[in-house]
Motif scaffolding. Structure first.
Motif, PDB file in Angstrom:
ATOM      1  N   UNK A 111       0.812  -1.086  -0.029  1.00  0.00           N
ATOM      2  CA  UNK A 111      -0.011  -0.057  -0.132  1.00  0.00           C
ATOM      3  C   UNK A 111       0.845   1.370   0.144  1.00  0.00           C
ATOM      4  N   UNK A 112       2.160   1.203   0.516  1.00  0.00           N
ATOM      5  CA  UNK A 112       2.957   2.313   0.392  1.00  0.00           C
ATOM      6  C   UNK A 112       3.193   2.662  -0.972  1.00  0.00           C
ATOM      7  N   UNK A 113       3.054   4.291  -1.113  1.00  0.00           N
ATOM      8  CA  UNK A 113       3.397   4.801  -2.182  1.00  0.00           C
ATOM      9  C   UNK A 113       3.825   6.214  -2.218  1.00  0.00           C
ATOM     10  N   UNK A 114       4.847   6.574  -3.130  1.00  0.00           N
ATOM     11  CA  UNK A 114       5.448   7.901  -2.989  1.00  0.00           C
ATOM     12  C   UNK A 114       4.280   9.135  -3.303  1.00  0.00           C
ATOM     13  N   UNK A 115       3.295   8.787  -4.312  1.00  0.00           N
ATOM     14  CA  UNK A 115       2.148   9.798  -4.368  1.00  0.00           C
ATOM     15  C   UNK A 115       0.931   8.890  -4.066  1.00  0.00           C
ATOM     16  N   UNK A 116      -0.010   9.745  -3.116  1.00  0.00           N
ATOM     17  CA  UNK A 116      -1.243   9.194  -2.612  1.00  0.00           C
ATOM     18  C   UNK A 116      -2.314  10.287  -2.928  1.00  0.00           C
ATOM     19  N   UNK A 117      -3.398  10.061  -3.568  1.00  0.00           N
ATOM     20  CA  UNK A 117      -4.610  10.765  -3.784  1.00  0.00           C
ATOM     21  C   UNK A 117      -5.730  10.388  -3.013  1.00  0.00           C
TER      22      UNK A 117
END
Length: 141
Positions: A21-27
């Motif tokens: 679930x980790x991501x550098x960009x989250x909306x």
């Protein structure tokens, strides 16, 4: 020795979902507040008003990666309505720009997440930069 191996394996398995679930960009789209908060490496960089599904329609809840992007898309389902800077995240559902900015902040769409076209262009550019694999779209109540 077996206990150490088992504990190490258990730690790896328990960490896996968070890493997925980790991501550098989250909306993160909040249906209740009709807002989209964009975080970059954990820091809030944008918070925009949006419009999600009106009564009788649904904006799906969940977590996704972008599946396709189109600088300009025309909805075949809704009279070829323009969807600038469309970032599709589930089937025909997308985050995209709209010129109907006076409706932002209220649920008026057929299910997509609408935002001001300039903001949609910024988000589109960020997704291009980070890539779909490092981007998450989260829709919650």
């Amino acid at each position: 020795m077996r206990k150490v191996i088992f504990m190490t394996a258990a730690l790896l398995v328990s960490a896996a979902p968070q890493q997925l679930l980790a991501a550098s960009l989250v909306a993160k789209i909040n249906i209740s507040t009709q807002t989209m908060t964009v975080t970059q490496d954990g820091l809030v960089i944008h918070k925009w008003r949006v419009s999600t599904a009106r009564r009788g329609y649904v904006t799906p809840r969940g977590t996704w990666r972008p599946v396709r992007m189109n600088r300009m898309w025309y909805s075949r389902k809704y009279d070829m309505t323009p969807m600038p800077y469309a970032v599709f995240f589930r089937g025909g559902y997308a985050i995209h720009g709209t010129n109907a900015v006076r409706h932002l902040g209220r649920p008026v769409s057929h299910g997509c997440v609408r935002l001001a076209t300039g903001n949609a262009a910024q988000f589109f550019s960020l997704v291009q930069r980070y890539g779909p694999g490092d981007t998450r779209i989260i829709v919650t109540n």
